[in-house]
Design an enzyme around this catalytic site. Sequence first.
Site, short mmCIF file in Angstrom:
data_model
loop_
_atom_site.label_atom_id
_atom_site.label_comp_id
_atom_site.label_asym_id
_atom_site.label_seq_id
_atom_site.Cartn_x
_atom_site.Cartn_y
_atom_site.Cartn_z
N HIS A 66 33.79 -28.15 -27.04
CA HIS A 66 32.62 -27.28 -27.32
C HIS A 66 32.69 -26.63 -28.77
CE1 HIS A 66 28.94 -24.94 -26.97
NE2 HIS A 66 28.92 -25.79 -25.69
N HIS A 67 31.53 -26.64 -29.47
CA HIS A 67 31.52 -26.45 -30.81
C HIS A 67 31.80 -24.82 -30.95
CE1 HIS A 67 31.01 -26.21 -35.39
NE2 HIS A 67 30.37 -27.21 -35.09
N ALA A 68 31.46 -24.17 -29.83
CA ALA A 68 31.70 -22.62 -29.72
C ALA A 68 33.30 -22.16 -29.75
CB ALA A 68 31.02 -22.05 -28.39
N ASN A 124 34.07 -20.49 -35.85
CA ASN A 124 33.54 -21.33 -36.85
C ASN A 124 33.32 -20.67 -37.97
OD1 ASN A 124 31.95 -23.69 -35.26
ND2 ASN A 124 32.07 -22.01 -33.95
#
Length: 455
Positions: A136-138, A307
């Site tokens: 997941h990008h989180a 990120n």
Amino acid sequence: MGPVDSMFLLVESRERPMHVGGLQLFTLPDGAGPEFVQEQMMQALKPEGPLNSRFCLRPAMPVGSVGNVRWSTDTDVDLDHHVRRSAVPAPGRLRELFELTSRWQGSLLDRYRPLWETHIVEGLEDGRVAVFTKVHHALVDGVSAVRLLQEACSPDPDARDCLPPYAAPERERAEGQDAASGLLSPTGLARGGKDLIGELASLGPRAAKLGWKAFRDEDYTTMFDAPKTILNGHIGGSRRFVAQTFDMDRFRTIVKATDTSFNDVVLAVCSGGLRGYLDELGALPDKSLTAMCPVNLRRGADDVGGNKVGAIIASLATDLTDPVKRLETIHRSTTAAKASMRELSPLQILLMSGLNVAGLGLAPLPGYLNLSGPPFNVIISNVPGPKRQMYFNGAHLDGTYPASIPVDGQALNITLVTYDDQVDFGITACRRSAPHVQRMIHHMEDSLAALEAAV
């Protein structure tokens, strides 16, 4: 969790899975028997030791809003759920592998568990084995994800101690580090708030200066310059993934002949590919497409997780028929964008990048995409990979092909990884909004060949 990480959970839906992926192809060593995959690869992919603490995180309350802003640590990760063994159907071509990858990339991760999966795939007609990992990008951005995948491999073909990307690194094993602890201490919040106020105070004048620059400089591309295309509407949940490897020397020859950068040539090849693809569909606009290009803001190789990515917008010059003129226009556009970034601090770059992509957050609202143009037409990312040949417990890594995230307003995403003397492209698209996207690969080959012939 950080506000950017939280955003990737808040905006996720069935139509917009928010995970990044990586498809790796491996050639087994000479003499490897049928037991090699089970004994050397599957066992390594299910390590008995501790896991990377970031890969033990799950939303605190998966079905509540609190779960989108705070992490919880899973103390008993079920590796049989996260690591799965599969096979492609006959005849076992890359086409069947890409179809399988497309389905995995279009399915949501289970929020009641840590947000990642690894699939080891057999049955390819040439005897190779594939490994597809999605996260997941989180948890991690694309740069971190590829870096973790490559760090799992070794340059030594005889090494048999390789661990998967979700195994705990040596530093974390020694320190007992917890990715969920200490992220929001009162001292850290106070210091961060003070820094943010200072950055915001100085951002206003610099933003005004950039606005004046954009008004005067025709090479500076802004969020208002993109035309509407078939790639910039609402998307469905089904995905199409395709990949291709190109020889790095082909790009180097063009770079040397034109005195441009590798990234400029990549954008020019993608530009020609998009021009041919949209023209074939009868959907090429008269105005040039623009691309958002993520910029890595990490300080070093050890900075992994979360990120930390900025963004510039560049013209793709798809309105020009001459491939060299397209490249020259792209070069001027990226040069202007990079010059503007040099005037900002890393935090200010993040804030300005947030403005560049803010329109994507509003795209799911009913009617927004009809009333407003897209901030850009396509996302094109370049992730540096290993500069030498790599192996995973004796299996040679043939390539790493990134799978990324289409969203409303951005139905197609192009990401590439450089690996030794090759360039590995992965294209992820909404199956409905970007039909027959596999043809993009052929148009990109034609675009690269046209540039080679021209220079």
